[in-house]
Write a protein that holds these residues in place. Structure first.
Motif, PDB file in Angstrom:
ATOM      1  N   ARG A 123       0.864  -1.181   0.000  1.00  0.00           N
ATOM      2  CA  ARG A 123       0.000   0.000   0.000  1.00  0.00           C
ATOM      3  C   ARG A 123       0.895   1.223   0.000  1.00  0.00           C
ATOM      4  NH1 ARG A 123      -2.542  -3.809  -0.802  1.00  0.00           N
ATOM      5  NH2 ARG A 123      -4.520  -4.475   0.077  1.00  0.00           N
ATOM      6  N   CYS A 124       0.615   2.187  -0.881  1.00  0.00           N
ATOM      7  CA  CYS A 124       1.436   3.392  -0.923  1.00  0.00           C
ATOM      8  C   CYS A 124       0.700   4.528  -1.619  1.00  0.00           C
ATOM      9  CB  CYS A 124       2.765   3.107  -1.620  1.00  0.00           C
ATOM     10  SG  CYS A 124       2.624   2.567  -3.334  1.00  0.00           S
ATOM     11  N   SER A 125       1.254   5.721  -1.486  1.00  0.00           N
ATOM     12  CA  SER A 125       0.707   6.889  -2.176  1.00  0.00           C
ATOM     13  C   SER A 125       1.086   6.823  -3.651  1.00  0.00           C
ATOM     14  CB  SER A 125       1.274   8.170  -1.556  1.00  0.00           C
ATOM     15  OG  SER A 125       2.670   8.245  -1.820  1.00  0.00           O
ATOM     16  N   VAL A 126       0.479   7.679  -4.448  1.00  0.00           N
ATOM     17  CA  VAL A 126       0.824   7.742  -5.869  1.00  0.00           C
ATOM     18  C   VAL A 126       2.289   8.143  -6.022  1.00  0.00           C
ATOM     19  CG1 VAL A 126       0.369   8.979  -8.025  1.00  0.00           C
ATOM     20  CG2 VAL A 126      -1.537   8.200  -6.615  1.00  0.00           C
ATOM     21  N   ALA A 127       2.741   9.111  -5.237  1.00  0.00           N
ATOM     22  CA  ALA A 127       4.147   9.548  -5.313  1.00  0.00           C
ATOM     23  C   ALA A 127       5.091   8.401  -4.973  1.00  0.00           C
ATOM     24  CB  ALA A 127       4.374  10.735  -4.388  1.00  0.00           C
ATOM     25  N   ALA A 128       4.766   7.613  -3.958  1.00  0.00           N
ATOM     26  CA  ALA A 128       5.614   6.480  -3.583  1.00  0.00           C
ATOM     27  C   ALA A 128       5.600   5.413  -4.678  1.00  0.00           C
ATOM     28  CB  ALA A 128       5.159   5.893  -2.255  1.00  0.00           C
ATOM     29  N   ALA A 129       4.441   5.188  -5.309  1.00  0.00           N
ATOM     30  CA  ALA A 129       4.359   4.211  -6.397  1.00  0.00           C
ATOM     31  C   ALA A 129       5.222   4.653  -7.574  1.00  0.00           C
ATOM     32  CB  ALA A 129       2.903   4.028  -6.837  1.00  0.00           C
ATOM     33  N   LEU A 130       5.223   5.947  -7.870  1.00  0.00           N
ATOM     34  CA  LEU A 130       6.069   6.458  -8.955  1.00  0.00           C
ATOM     35  C   LEU A 130       7.549   6.300  -8.613  1.00  0.00           C
ATOM     36  CD1 LEU A 130       4.011   9.634  -9.856  1.00  0.00           C
ATOM     37  CD2 LEU A 130       4.334   7.613 -11.289  1.00  0.00           C
ATOM     38  N   ALA A 131       7.913   6.538  -7.360  1.00  0.00           N
ATOM     39  CA  ALA A 131       9.300   6.364  -6.930  1.00  0.00           C
ATOM     40  C   ALA A 131       9.709   4.896  -7.014  1.00  0.00           C
ATOM     41  CB  ALA A 131       9.487   6.898  -5.508  1.00  0.00           C
TER      42      ALA A 131
END
Length: 105
Positions: free
Chosen positions: A69-77
């Motif tokens: 589970r993660c934020s959109v920013a974390a998924a992009l990273a």
């Protein structure tokens, strides 16, 4: 509000605590069994194959190994890190193998 898909250009340096390294779990997976999003959080289920003996045959069971589970920013990273790791892997595969001579002077 900042766009979560655009990383900030002036982020300060991030220091990762050295005391957390040995306690972090190692997650192995053979694939992502499913994915989606809910309330702004990216959701990915990671799964691994288990080989189960059934008499003389083998059955493959798939088990969940992690619920990511993660934020959109974390998924992009994460995607950027995976892309860079795969590029490093491909570059290593293209380099010729070192020839080791049988006799050294």
């Amino acid at each position: 509000m900042a766009d979560p898909e655009t990383p900030s250009a002036n982020q300060g340096p991030v220091t990762i605590s050295s005391s957390s390294s040995e306690r972090a779990p190692i997650i192995y997976f053979d694939g992502a069994s499913c994915f989606g999003h809910h309330n702004g959080a990216i959701q990915i289920e990671l799964a691994a194959n288990l080989l189960m003996s059934v008499g003389a045959a083998v059955r493959v069971d798939v088990v969940q190994t992690a619920h990511l589970r993660c934020s959109v920013a974390a998924a992009l990273a994460l995607r950027e890190a995976l892309d860079k790791a795969l590029a490093m892997y491909r570059q290593g595969q293209q380099q010729p193998a070192e020839v080791i001579p049988t006799v050294k002077n």
